[in-house]
Write a protein that holds these residues in place. Structure first.
Motif, PDB file in Angstrom:
ATOM      1  N   GLY A 112       0.769  -1.316  -0.084  1.00 51.52           N
ATOM      2  CA  GLY A 112      -0.168  -0.091   0.087  1.00 51.52           C
ATOM      3  C   GLY A 112       0.596   1.223  -0.122  1.00 51.52           C
ATOM      4  N   PRO A 113       0.279   2.300   0.189  1.00 49.86           N
ATOM      5  CA  PRO A 113       1.093   3.759   0.515  1.00 49.86           C
ATOM      6  C   PRO A 113       1.977   3.724   1.353  1.00 49.86           C
ATOM      7  N   PRO A 114       3.266   4.526   1.260  1.00 51.95           N
ATOM      8  CA  PRO A 114       4.251   4.431   2.122  1.00 51.95           C
ATOM      9  C   PRO A 114       3.875   4.985   3.548  1.00 51.95           C
ATOM     10  N   PRO A 115       4.464   4.698   4.444  1.00 56.10           N
ATOM     11  CA  PRO A 115       3.951   5.395   6.163  1.00 56.10           C
ATOM     12  C   PRO A 115       4.601   6.831   5.863  1.00 56.10           C
ATOM     13  N   PRO A 116       4.039   7.885   6.972  1.00 62.93           N
ATOM     14  CA  PRO A 116       4.673   9.041   6.903  1.00 62.93           C
ATOM     15  C   PRO A 116       6.305   8.949   7.070  1.00 62.93           C
ATOM     16  N   GLN A 117       6.887  10.195   6.792  1.00 62.61           N
ATOM     17  CA  GLN A 117       8.172  10.393   6.627  1.00 62.61           C
ATOM     18  C   GLN A 117       8.926  10.389   8.322  1.00 62.61           C
ATOM     19  N   SER A 118       7.797  10.800   9.037  1.00 61.42           N
ATOM     20  CA  SER A 118       8.448  10.628  10.518  1.00 61.42           C
ATOM     21  C   SER A 118       8.540   9.221  10.934  1.00 61.42           C
ATOM     22  N   SER A 123      11.876   4.561  12.319  1.00 57.29           N
ATOM     23  CA  SER A 123      12.377   3.366  11.952  1.00 57.29           C
ATOM     24  C   SER A 123      14.006   3.205  11.831  1.00 57.29           C
ATOM     25  N   ALA A 124      14.243   4.373  11.134  1.00 57.22           N
ATOM     26  CA  ALA A 124      15.711   4.386  10.747  1.00 57.22           C
ATOM     27  C   ALA A 124      16.597   4.697  11.991  1.00 57.22           C
ATOM     28  N   GLY A 125      16.073   5.420  12.998  1.00 55.22           N
ATOM     29  CA  GLY A 125      16.634   5.758  14.254  1.00 55.22           C
ATOM     30  C   GLY A 125      16.673   4.636  14.936  1.00 55.22           C
ATOM     31  N   GLY A 168      21.621   2.502  29.067  1.00 53.25           N
ATOM     32  CA  GLY A 168      20.901   3.347  28.416  1.00 53.25           C
ATOM     33  C   GLY A 168      20.504   3.341  27.072  1.00 53.25           C
ATOM     34  N   SER A 169      21.180   2.811  26.317  1.00 57.24           N
ATOM     35  CA  SER A 169      20.943   2.457  24.910  1.00 57.24           C
ATOM     36  C   SER A 169      19.796   1.574  24.773  1.00 57.24           C
ATOM     37  N   LEU A 170      19.846   0.410  25.486  1.00 56.72           N
ATOM     38  CA  LEU A 170      18.829  -0.587  25.672  1.00 56.72           C
ATOM     39  C   LEU A 170      17.450   0.050  26.135  1.00 56.72           C
ATOM     40  N   LEU A 171      17.698   0.811  26.965  1.00 52.53           N
ATOM     41  CA  LEU A 171      16.276   1.726  27.388  1.00 52.53           C
ATOM     42  C   LEU A 171      15.708   2.332  26.204  1.00 52.53           C
ATOM     43  N   LEU A 172      16.699   3.333  25.637  1.00 55.41           N
ATOM     44  CA  LEU A 172      16.155   4.055  24.537  1.00 55.41           C
ATOM     45  C   LEU A 172      15.663   3.439  23.482  1.00 55.41           C
ATOM     46  N   GLY A 173      16.211   1.828  23.285  1.00 54.58           N
ATOM     47  CA  GLY A 173      15.827   1.102  22.199  1.00 54.58           C
ATOM     48  C   GLY A 173      14.416   0.439  22.386  1.00 54.58           C
ATOM     49  N   ALA A 174      14.223   0.159  23.824  1.00 56.21           N
ATOM     50  CA  ALA A 174      12.957  -0.222  24.170  1.00 56.21           C
ATOM     51  C   ALA A 174      11.714   0.677  23.905  1.00 56.21           C
ATOM     52  N   VAL A 175      12.175   2.054  24.257  1.00 56.87           N
ATOM     53  CA  VAL A 175      10.935   3.190  24.034  1.00 56.87           C
ATOM     54  C   VAL A 175      10.880   3.448  22.700  1.00 56.87           C
ATOM     55  N   ALA A 176      11.891   3.286  22.014  1.00 56.84           N
ATOM     56  CA  ALA A 176      11.728   3.769  20.523  1.00 56.84           C
ATOM     57  C   ALA A 176      10.784   2.730  19.613  1.00 56.84           C
ATOM     58  N   GLY A 177      11.353   1.137  20.046  1.00 55.98           N
ATOM     59  CA  GLY A 177      10.684   0.031  19.623  1.00 55.98           C
ATOM     60  C   GLY A 177       9.272  -0.025  19.976  1.00 55.98           C
ATOM     61  N   GLY A 178       9.067   0.221  21.142  1.00 55.82           N
ATOM     62  CA  GLY A 178       7.477   0.229  21.556  1.00 55.82           C
ATOM     63  C   GLY A 178       6.727   1.424  20.874  1.00 55.82           C
ATOM     64  N   ALA A 179       7.180   2.641  20.553  1.00 57.45           N
ATOM     65  CA  ALA A 179       6.518   3.440  19.730  1.00 57.45           C
ATOM     66  C   ALA A 179       6.416   3.210  18.447  1.00 57.45           C
ATOM     67  N   LEU A 180       7.424   2.566  17.867  1.00 60.34           N
ATOM     68  CA  LEU A 180       7.288   2.161  16.643  1.00 60.34           C
ATOM     69  C   LEU A 180       6.177   0.913  16.284  1.00 60.34           C
ATOM     70  N   PHE A 181       6.011   0.232  17.337  1.00 61.20           N
ATOM     71  CA  PHE A 181       5.269  -0.862  17.108  1.00 61.20           C
ATOM     72  C   PHE A 181       3.840  -0.279  17.127  1.00 61.20           C
ATOM     73  N   GLY A 182       3.561   0.564  18.314  1.00 62.56           N
ATOM     74  CA  GLY A 182       2.323   1.011  18.514  1.00 62.56           C
ATOM     75  C   GLY A 182       1.753   2.022  17.331  1.00 62.56           C
ATOM     76  N   TRP A 183       2.660   2.719  16.763  1.00 61.18           N
ATOM     77  CA  TRP A 183       2.351   3.529  15.556  1.00 61.18           C
ATOM     78  C   TRP A 183       2.056   2.503  14.239  1.00 61.18           C
ATOM     79  N   SER A 184       2.967   1.486  14.162  1.00 58.29           N
ATOM     80  CA  SER A 184       2.404   0.439  13.132  1.00 58.29           C
ATOM     81  C   SER A 184       0.943  -0.058  13.470  1.00 58.29           C
ATOM     82  N   ILE A 185       0.534  -0.366  14.616  1.00 58.63           N
ATOM     83  CA  ILE A 185      -0.693  -0.758  14.923  1.00 58.63           C
ATOM     84  C   ILE A 185      -1.589   0.119  14.466  1.00 58.63           C
TER      85      ILE A 185
END
Length: 227
Positions: A112-118, A123-125, A168-185
């Motif tokens: 389908g159409p690509p997701p927003p640029q943000s 995802s890249a981050g 700290g990086s793992l914590l940041l990764g968990a937050v970013a991963g959770g946000a990306l998953f929620g956004w995907s849903i």
């Protein structure tokens, strides 16, 4: 009378155990070695003609006080905890990075159409965060053992900084991963019923639980060392 000896040794080891925190297996190994050293010392004094009570007293006294023993033991436990965290991070992060895109392949919304640029930026981050995590884990595996082997304060500080950076990086990764998953849903409702996504959720949740336990073990071990 052997029971009495074991009771005295057990009491000293229990006192030492309460002052230490770290990986259970390594802690058990350290206390087992200490037990053997104490029992050998008692037997040596007994063979030298000392009464059992005096032999036990001397063995425990010469074994060392908490002030002498705890820093050395705790430093080894902290090194072991950091090594365990780094190994677990590498074992988990590499497969997750490699298999992350597999949960999307063949999905009804992938064409389908690509997701927003943000969204793409987040995802890249997240990919960058995982690269940083893997790099810090490798650094921990290198610097941690060197610090323990050479006893260098500079290396010990470096290992501590790497450990905090990794956590700290793992914590940041968990937050970013959770946000990306929620956004995907939110973008694709069908993701909740897509079998690879469901399997991915279960696997990732288990992986993060294992990482959280390892990180907590290292943080507590390091805190006890600094106390």
């Amino acid at each position: 009378m052997r029971v009495h000896e074991e009771a005295v040794v057990d009491q000293r080891l229990h006192e030492l155990s309460t002052r230490l925190h770290g990986p259970n297996r390594l802690k058990t190994d350290l206390l087992t070695e200490a037990r053997h050293a104490l029992e050998d010392a008692v037997e040596a004094y007994r063979e030298g003609g000392l009464p059992r009570a005096e032999a036990e007293r001397r063995a425990v006294a010469e074994f060392g006080s908490d002030r002498q023993l705890v820093p050395e033991f705790q430093a080894e436990l902290a090194t072991g905890a950091l090594r365990g965290l780094a190994l677990r991070t590498l074992l988990i992060s590499v497969p997750l990075i490699a298999a992350g895109d597999l949960t999307w392949q063949g999905s009804s919304w992938s064409g389908g159409p690509p997701p927003p640029q943000s969204y793409l930026l987040l995802s890249a981050g997240l990919d960058v965060i995982w690269v940083v995590v893997a790099t810090l884990a490798l650094a921990a595996l290198l610097v941690g053992p060197l610090a323990a082997r050479w006893g260098s304060p500079r290396l010990a500080r470096s290992a501590r900084l790497i450990g905090f950076g990794l956590t700290g990086s793992l914590l940041l990764g968990a937050v970013a991963g959770g946000a990306l998953f929620g956004w995907s849903i939110g973008l694709w409702d069908a993701a909740l019923t897509w079998p690879p996504m469901i399997i991915g959720m279960v696997v990732v949740s288990a992986a993060w639980f294992a990482l959280a336990r390892a990180a907590r073990c290292w943080v507590l071990a390091e805190r006890r060392l600094a106390a």
